[in-house]
Design a protein around this motif. Structure first.
Motif, PDB file in Angstrom:
ATOM      1  N   LEU A 106       5.433   4.854   2.601  1.00  0.00           N
ATOM      2  CA  LEU A 106       5.217   6.133   2.696  1.00  0.00           C
ATOM      3  C   LEU A 106       5.896   7.186   1.798  1.00  0.00           C
ATOM      4  O   LEU A 106       6.965   6.999   1.496  1.00  0.00           O
ATOM      5  N   ALA A 107       4.908   7.872   1.075  1.00  0.00           N
ATOM      6  CA  ALA A 107       5.395   8.859   0.142  1.00  0.00           C
ATOM      7  C   ALA A 107       6.094   9.745   1.008  1.00  0.00           C
ATOM      8  O   ALA A 107       6.021  10.148   2.133  1.00  0.00           O
ATOM      9  N   PRO A 108       7.034  10.552   0.109  1.00  0.00           N
ATOM     10  CA  PRO A 108       7.916  11.541   0.785  1.00  0.00           C
ATOM     11  C   PRO A 108       7.127  12.785   1.604  1.00  0.00           C
ATOM     12  O   PRO A 108       5.813  13.220   1.204  1.00  0.00           O
ATOM     13  N   PHE A 112       0.934  -0.994  -0.087  1.00  0.00           N
ATOM     14  CA  PHE A 112      -0.034  -0.038  -0.021  1.00  0.00           C
ATOM     15  C   PHE A 112       0.981   1.177  -0.099  1.00  0.00           C
ATOM     16  O   PHE A 112       2.015   1.503   0.850  1.00  0.00           O
ATOM     17  N   LEU A 113       0.588   2.152  -0.779  1.00  0.00           N
ATOM     18  CA  LEU A 113       1.123   3.445  -0.898  1.00  0.00           C
ATOM     19  C   LEU A 113       0.480   4.457   0.340  1.00  0.00           C
ATOM     20  O   LEU A 113      -0.841   4.613  -0.023  1.00  0.00           O
ATOM     21  N   GLN A 114       1.017   4.989   1.171  1.00  0.00           N
ATOM     22  CA  GLN A 114       0.624   5.919   2.149  1.00  0.00           C
ATOM     23  C   GLN A 114       0.785   7.600   1.517  1.00  0.00           C
ATOM     24  O   GLN A 114       1.898   7.933   1.610  1.00  0.00           O
ATOM     25  N   PRO A 136       2.003  13.737  -9.570  1.00  0.00           N
ATOM     26  CA  PRO A 136       1.742  12.493 -10.420  1.00  0.00           C
ATOM     27  C   PRO A 136       3.081  11.981 -10.647  1.00  0.00           C
ATOM     28  O   PRO A 136       3.085  10.641 -10.709  1.00  0.00           O
ATOM     29  N   GLU A 137       4.151  12.626 -11.014  1.00  0.00           N
ATOM     30  CA  GLU A 137       5.301  11.846 -11.485  1.00  0.00           C
ATOM     31  C   GLU A 137       5.783  11.210 -10.313  1.00  0.00           C
ATOM     32  O   GLU A 137       6.591  10.127 -10.421  1.00  0.00           O
ATOM     33  N   ASP A 138       5.833  11.787  -8.906  1.00  0.00           N
ATOM     34  CA  ASP A 138       6.323  11.257  -7.842  1.00  0.00           C
ATOM     35  C   ASP A 138       5.589   9.870  -7.405  1.00  0.00           C
ATOM     36  O   ASP A 138       6.262   9.001  -7.248  1.00  0.00           O
ATOM     37  N   ILE A 139       4.463   9.932  -7.795  1.00  0.00           N
ATOM     38  CA  ILE A 139       3.727   8.684  -7.530  1.00  0.00           C
ATOM     39  C   ILE A 139       3.930   7.703  -8.500  1.00  0.00           C
ATOM     40  O   ILE A 139       4.153   6.551  -8.057  1.00  0.00           O
ATOM     41  N   GLY A 140       4.077   7.943  -9.649  1.00  0.00           N
ATOM     42  CA  GLY A 140       4.681   7.026 -10.695  1.00  0.00           C
ATOM     43  C   GLY A 140       6.093   6.278 -10.357  1.00  0.00           C
ATOM     44  O   GLY A 140       6.208   5.183 -10.529  1.00  0.00           O
ATOM     45  N   THR A 141       6.972   7.196  -9.827  1.00  0.00           N
ATOM     46  CA  THR A 141       8.094   6.820  -9.670  1.00  0.00           C
ATOM     47  C   THR A 141       7.992   5.827  -7.954  1.00  0.00           C
ATOM     48  O   THR A 141       8.528   4.820  -8.092  1.00  0.00           O
TER      49      THR A 141
END
Length: 696
Positions: free
Chosen positions: A286-288, A259-261, A294-299
């Protein structure tokens, strides 16, 4: 008339109606006629259209959601059992850091013992004000292990709002980080910095505590926008969270899921993201900290093999339009918080046929999700995306003004029941009594219901369609907003005699998804002036005032001064008759400055297109022009397509075109002594506009 019988022969257009609809309507007619036979003197308004079989279908059959789950346990006990089963499995990752289940359990125990030694007792409340980090998850678990409840607070809130939340929740202490604590206003509570105090915390024992928290004990208090002018705290017990993520079928909760938080801790989507992973043996990434593009999410999806993602409707629409390929590795994607666009849903389903796409609906008062629907192309045939059926251990009732169930296809207000219903509102007994009611749809079977204020109706197959609100509450970019709170904030200013807030969907650009919304506020000034300069200064002062009163997501994109509000025949403010804000009514604090080079001209054209403005000054702040995070993501995408190597963070940080371009140029000069003026590509044809007269 056939002697002792009356026959009804029904002819209908089969291109408009199917057999089941006509049969259902004939059943309604039969129910009415039978009611007349039973008592010809009863008021017609008390007659139900439903036959006994139809009523059973609505109240019982479609609410048969009971499953077994640890209903007598608590969140942290379920986690401790999971940690025993898989102690060496990675439970959480943040950047290049990670913790196993055993390590997370030990660190949370140490912090829980530390909290206990600092006076945190069972039943207490502890505020949590942290960026996304390992410390967040350690803090959540530790507070629960100490027998207390956590109160998530966003550090970006204005100082008065932060002070109100601390005072209203009566927290025993506040858990934070040293970098955040330095910027917080003076608060009437003890502050513990997890990072700075960790040497002392690490001396505490790592053993589980023995507090016997029960399923009905308070797990957290989550504040939402309030119609009284202040946010209201929703009291969520342990059982409500366990019912959400244990033995539920609306999504996969296996130990293989990652899961991405992504959601802020103060937004109840985080409840699903965090506990779905931790209580089922999964892994949480955990996301930064800060804003994530959206680019960060893809990475993140690529780097960490994310399988499950939750997005607000607005962010889903944006990614479906501009970054669809980034979703391809996912197994399941949940979207919600507002109405989903059929166009965008259809595109995702057609391009990513193996992705399980789930529409999630539910208020905070029923713990994140009430209904969910796995979307298929067939379910879009009616032109809307249904919200589906109630999830496990949840019941719903769609009723009329007399609290009677409405037939299939008829609009009514949606009430939620079951194990996800919150305990009520903190320090608000009257509001709790109004929204949380006891009602019986069958003799001797009274249950507790939450009145959502949402309008809905059943489809013939039992799925539910969301039809809007029965009041002025709105959803913007996934956030639930009471318009009255914006109005009260404006009317607290001595510059305003009266204020009205609303959501506009007719003030959008070609890059907005259908139904995209922006907040607008209309004010009657305390002192009327015919001078445009005076009005501009007034709006500027009001914007500055609102920044001290409301969080960013509640800031109006436009503030319009009017002489009076349009009224309905009943004397109420007619929000639908309020004029759409014009681009020229957006506040501009500086004099107009035209682009001075190719970079500024390119970015100015993109801004004017996305913001739907005729022209923009290179000294205008993106936020003062009505921009928001989603528009910034769109601007960033278009700028990169035009050859400008900027990031969304540049726009958030520097705000104006001149500052953004200057910073990007400075970075390039440091990297290479050569001129970079030739790297700007032609502006996409869709962004070119004819010259217009600038209204000063």
């Amino acid at each position: 008339d056939r002697g002792n019988e009356l026959w009804l022969d029904c002819d209908y257009n089969t291109s408009l109606f199917d057999d089941s609809t006509i049969e259902r309507w004939c059943g309604h007619l039969e129910a009415i006629l039978q009611a007349f036979v039973d008592d010809a003197t009863q008021p017609t308004g008390k007659i139900s259209l439903l036959t006994a079989e139809q009523k059973k279908q609505l109240l019982v059959d479609w609410n048969g959601t009971a499953t077994e789950y640890p209903r007598t346990s608590s969140i942290h006990r379920v986690f401790e059992e999971q940690a025993k089963r898989t102690p060496e499995a990675i439970v959480i990752s943040a950047g290049n850091q990670s913790l196993t289940y055993a390590e997370l359990n030990e660190k949370a125990n140490q912090l829980a013992h530390f909290l206990e030694s600092n006076g945190v007792k069972p039943g207490a409340r502890v505020a949590l004000c942290l960026d996304r980090s390992l410390e967040v998850i350690v803090g959540l678990l530790a507070i629960l292990k100490a027998g207390a409840a956590y109160v998530p607070i966003d550090a970006s809130y204005p100082a008065p709002r932060l002070s109100f939340l601390i005072e209203d929740s009566q927290v025993k202490c506040l858990l934070t980080q040293r970098s955040i604590a330095a910027n917080l206003p003076e608060l009437a509570t003890n502050v513990i910095c997890i990072d700075a105090d960790w040497p002392a915390i690490a001396l505490e024992p790592g053993s589980n505590l023995v507090h016997a928290s029960g399923p009905d004990d308070l797990a957290y208090v989550m504040y939402t926008s309030g119609s009284t002018g202040n946010p209201k705290g929703v009291l969520v017990p342990h059982r409500a969270v366990l019912r959400l993520v244990k033995n539920n079928t609306f999504a996969s909760f296996s130990a293989d899921e990652v899961f991405l938080q992504l959601a802020p801790l103060s937004f109840d989507a985080a409840t699903f993201e965090i506990w779905a992973a931790l209580l089922n043996g999964g892994r949480l990434v955990l996301a930064p900290a800060g804003r994530v593009t959206p680019e960060d999410i893809g990475t993140l999806i690529q780097q960490h093999n994310i399988t499950t993602l939750w997005l607000t409707a607005a962010l889903f629409h944006l990614i479906a339009t501009t970054h669809l390929e980034t979703l391809r590795p996912l197994r399941q994607l949940l979207a919600g918080g507002d109405v989903l666009s059929v166009t965008h849903v259809r595109r995702v389903l057609e391009e990513l046929p193996y992705l399980r796409l789930i529409n999630g609906y539910g208020p905070t008062e029923n713990t994140t999700f009430t209904c969910c629907h796995t979307i298929t192309l067939d379910s879009l045939a009616s032109g809307t995306v249904p919200i589906g059926r109630p999830i496990a251990n949840t019941r719903i009732y769609i009723v009329d003004a007399a609290m009677g169930p409405v037939p299939v296809g008829v609009t009514g207000e949606l009430f939620a029941a079951g194990d996800g219903v919150a305990l009520g509102y903190l320090n608000a007994p009257e509001l709790t009594a109004e929204k949380f009611i006891s009602h019986s749809f069958a003799p001797g079977l009274a249950e507790r219901l939450y009145r959502t204020g949402d309008l809905a109706r059943y489809r013939a197959d039992g799925t539910v369609e969301f039809l809007g609100r029965a009041d002025t509450q709105v959803k913007v970019r996934g956030y639930r907003i009471e318009l009255a709170e914006i109005e009260y904030a404006l009317e607290r200013s001595p510059l305003v005699r009266s204020a009205v807030a609303c959501v506009r969907t007719d003030w959008v650009t070609e890059h907005d998804a259908p139904g995209d919304k922006r907040l607008a506020a209309y004010i009657i000034p305390a002192q009327v002036s015919s001078q445009s300069g005076d009005t501009a200064n007034l709006i500027a002062e009001l914007r500055a005032w609102l920044k001290t009163q409301l969080p960013d997501y509640m800031q109006p994109a436009a503030i319009v001064a009017v002489e009076s509000f349009p009224r309905t025949v009943n004397g109420k403010v007619d929000r639908r008759a309020l004029p759409a804000p014009q681009p020229e009514q957006l506040m501009r604090e500086r004099s107009f400055v035209y682009p001075r080079n190719t970079r500024e001209e390119t970015l100015a054209l993109i801004w004017s297109n996305v913001l739907n403005l005729k022209e923009v000054s290179v000294e205008d702040s993106i936020f003062e022009l009505g921009g928001d995070s989603l528009m910034i993501f769109r601007i960033n995408t278009l700028a990169n397509q035009a050859g400008m190597k900027i990031t969304a963070r540049h726009i958030f940080q520097y705000k104006t075109i001149s500052a953004i371009c200057a910073q990007v140029q400075e970075n390039r000069d440091e990297q290479s002594p050569e001129s970079t003026s030739g790297t700007i590509q032609p502006v996409p044809r869709s962004l070119h506009r004819r010259p217009r007269t600038v209204l000063q």
